[in-house]
Design an enzyme around this catalytic site. Structure first.
Site, PDB file in Angstrom:
ATOM      1  N   TYR A 114       8.854   0.768  -4.703  1.00 35.23           N
ATOM      2  CA  TYR A 114       9.136  -0.610  -4.284  1.00 35.23           C
ATOM      3  C   TYR A 114      10.538  -1.029  -4.707  1.00 35.23           C
ATOM      4  CZ  TYR A 114       4.200  -1.561  -3.317  1.00 35.23           C
ATOM      5  OH  TYR A 114       2.941  -1.560  -2.801  1.00 35.23           O
ATOM      6  N   SER A 165      -0.593  -1.414   3.957  1.00 34.83           N
ATOM      7  CA  SER A 165       0.210  -0.683   4.940  1.00 34.83           C
ATOM      8  C   SER A 165      -0.364  -0.852   6.346  1.00 34.83           C
ATOM      9  CB  SER A 165       0.275   0.810   4.597  1.00 34.83           C
ATOM     10  OG  SER A 165       1.125   1.006   3.491  1.00 34.83           O
ATOM     11  N   GLN A 178      -3.730   6.820   0.058  1.00 38.04           N
ATOM     12  CA  GLN A 178      -3.076   6.420   1.312  1.00 38.04           C
ATOM     13  C   GLN A 178      -4.071   5.976   2.380  1.00 38.04           C
ATOM     14  OE1 GLN A 178      -0.296   9.429   2.548  1.00 38.04           O
ATOM     15  NE2 GLN A 178       1.335   8.549   1.328  1.00 38.04           N
ATOM     16  N   ARG A 223      -0.470   2.723  -4.920  1.00 41.55           N
ATOM     17  CA  ARG A 223       0.056   3.426  -3.737  1.00 41.55           C
ATOM     18  C   ARG A 223       0.374   4.879  -4.082  1.00 41.55           C
ATOM     19  NH1 ARG A 223       3.351  -1.012  -0.299  1.00 41.55           N
ATOM     20  NH2 ARG A 223       1.853  -0.952   1.377  1.00 41.55           N
ATOM     21  N   ASP A 246      -5.039   2.331   2.081  1.00 39.89           N
ATOM     22  CA  ASP A 246      -3.936   1.387   1.915  1.00 39.89           C
ATOM     23  C   ASP A 246      -3.972   0.296   2.999  1.00 39.89           C
ATOM     24  OD1 ASP A 246      -1.566   0.094   1.528  1.00 39.89           O
ATOM     25  OD2 ASP A 246      -0.336   1.901   1.424  1.00 39.89           O
TER      26      ASP A 246
END
Ligand code: NAD
Length: 402
Positions: A231, A133, A127, A122, A130
């Site tokens: 995280y 997500s 992005q 990540r 991803d």
């Protein structure tokens, strides 16, 4: 270079790995694309749309598999499909390498290079790839819609000639990608929203969406709740218990609770105790199928769930409290879930395909990080460890990943 898009084999799967517009752009980059007839139907994309995009439609699944150099998928294909793939082909998708590594053995033994979208690091550059997500965004939205549709009350505050209606109270636990989308959706519907996350950094994002952030005083029990990847860290039992107390108190007055808390690679933390559910608004069931009490949507169900009473995949009504534990909400919005996923996959393929040919640069952090197996060898140490019992060669030079 031939890419194949198959109809997903998993029961209940409605998404497709690539949409027609993505097919068109890949053909423009020099790829040949074949699509199994019916692959996009469940997500609203006809065979004609793929044909118009330049794909060859086929009913011959076995031939599609054996001739594919690139196989983008939503879920890992069944073993019989994996065995048909040729040596050197690549497959990319939600392969679940950490929770179901043995399901990939046939492809590994066949010499297929496997890339798991769950393992894409990540980092900023990744992005647009991803997929976690993307799916969390869809799930967070749908969890609120599901709750709003079930709650026998309105979400917004309404001032009418017949009196004033108080807004619904929504409590979101875990303010990561899914949680933030749930907060935004509930706010758009007019609810009053409170949220809790163990990462203090989530507070600002929660407040920027117009919700109240609940801080837990961990009293020095934990010094850092966030790892360097952004995280949450796994908490001690004592620290978790402080969160559970706050949750139990807040849950008493909530109409809807959306819970999304997860720690990567670990079972979901248990945050809603049985007694918290017992103290929620119960309501009395007067009419069959009526859901008068609090609605809980446990989005962490696939990782075991955040509620002590969760049964993954089941919906229960417990003393008037409805507890949903959906395992895959994105399949209920296949059009947009596929659109986002297709874009993630196309961006990832942009890294792997150069001038119409496969170019696997294992020095690239994204390619190396997401690779599960290459040329018959397992490249991810955690997967290698899980599959130690099998007779596969395990390279000795694997660097442990953090
Ligand atoms: P996730 O699905 O792993 O977890 C969901 C949420 O649960 C997280 O916010 C986590 O802090 C929270 N949580 C875990 N244990 C908890 C506990 N005991 N009590 C309360 N909450 C708990 O996380 P995610 O949604 O995939 O992402 C989390 C974070 O990762 C993001 O907020 C962001 O910082 C980072 N991220 C970065 C990128 C990027 O840079 N490309 C992309 C996505 C996410």
């Amino acid at each position: 270079m031939r890419l194949a898009v198959l109809k997903e084999a998993a029961t209940g799967e409605t998404r497709v790995a690539l949409l027609p517009d993505a097919v068109k752009s890949l053909i423009a980059k020099g790829l040949e694309v074949a699509v199994e007839a019916g692959a996009g139907l469940a997500s609203g994309h006809s065979d004609e749309a793929y044909a118009r995009a330049g794909a060859n439609l086929s009913l011959e699944r076995a031939t599609l598999l054996s001739s594919a150099d690139i196989l983008p998928v939503v879920n890992a294909p069944p073993s019989e499909d994996q065995r048909r793939l040729k040596r050197g082909a690549i497959a990319i998708g939600f392969l679940r390498p950490l929770d179901h590594p043995a399901d990939l053995l046939a492809a590994i033994e066949a010499g297929v290079s496997l890339f798991a979208v769950e393992l894409v690091p990540r980092i900023t550059r990744a992005q647009a790839m991803d997929a976690l997500s993307s799916m969390a965004t869809v799930a967070g939205y749908k969890a609120v819609i599901l709750a709003a549709d079930t709650l026998p009350r309105l979400f917004p505050m309404l001032m009418t000639a017949a009196g004033t209606i108080a807004p619904a109270r929504v409590f979101v636990i875990g303010a990561g990608v899914a949680g933030l989308q749930a907060i935004a959706t509930a706010r758009r519907l007019g609810a009053v929203v409170e949220a809790y996350d163990v990462r203090a950094a989530a507070g600002e994002q929660v407040r920027s969406l117009g919700a109240k952030f609940l801080d837990v005083d961990l009293g020095g029990l934990v010094t850092d709740t966030e790892d360097k990847g952004g995280y949450a860290r796994e908490l001690s039992e004592e620290a978790l218990e402080r969160g559970r107390d706050l949750i139990a108190k807040t849950a008493k007055t909530a109409d809807v609770i959306i819970t999304t808390a997860q720690v990567p690679g670990r079972p979901a933390p248990l945050l809603i105790r049985r007694d918290a559910v017992e103290n929620m608004r119960p309501g009395t069931i007067i009419v069959e199928n009526m859901r008068p009490g609090t609605i809980i949507v446990d989005l962490a169900a696939a990782a075991g769930g955040n509620c002590e009473l969760t049964r993954p995949g089941e919906t229960q009504v417990l003393n008037g409290v409805t507890l949903f534990a959906p395992l895959n909400l994105p399949v209920t919005i296949p059009g947009h879930a596929s659109q986002l996923y297709s874009r993630n996959i196309t961006n990832f393929l942009g890294l792997l395909v150069k001038d119409g040919a496969l170019h696997l640069d294992m020095d690239d952090e994204i390619i190396r990080g997401s690779c599960v197996a290459h040329q018959g060898q397992i490249t991810n140490p955690r997967v290698a460890q899980s599959l130690e019992a099998y007779i596969l060669p395990i390279p000795s030079n694997l660097e442990p990943r953090t």
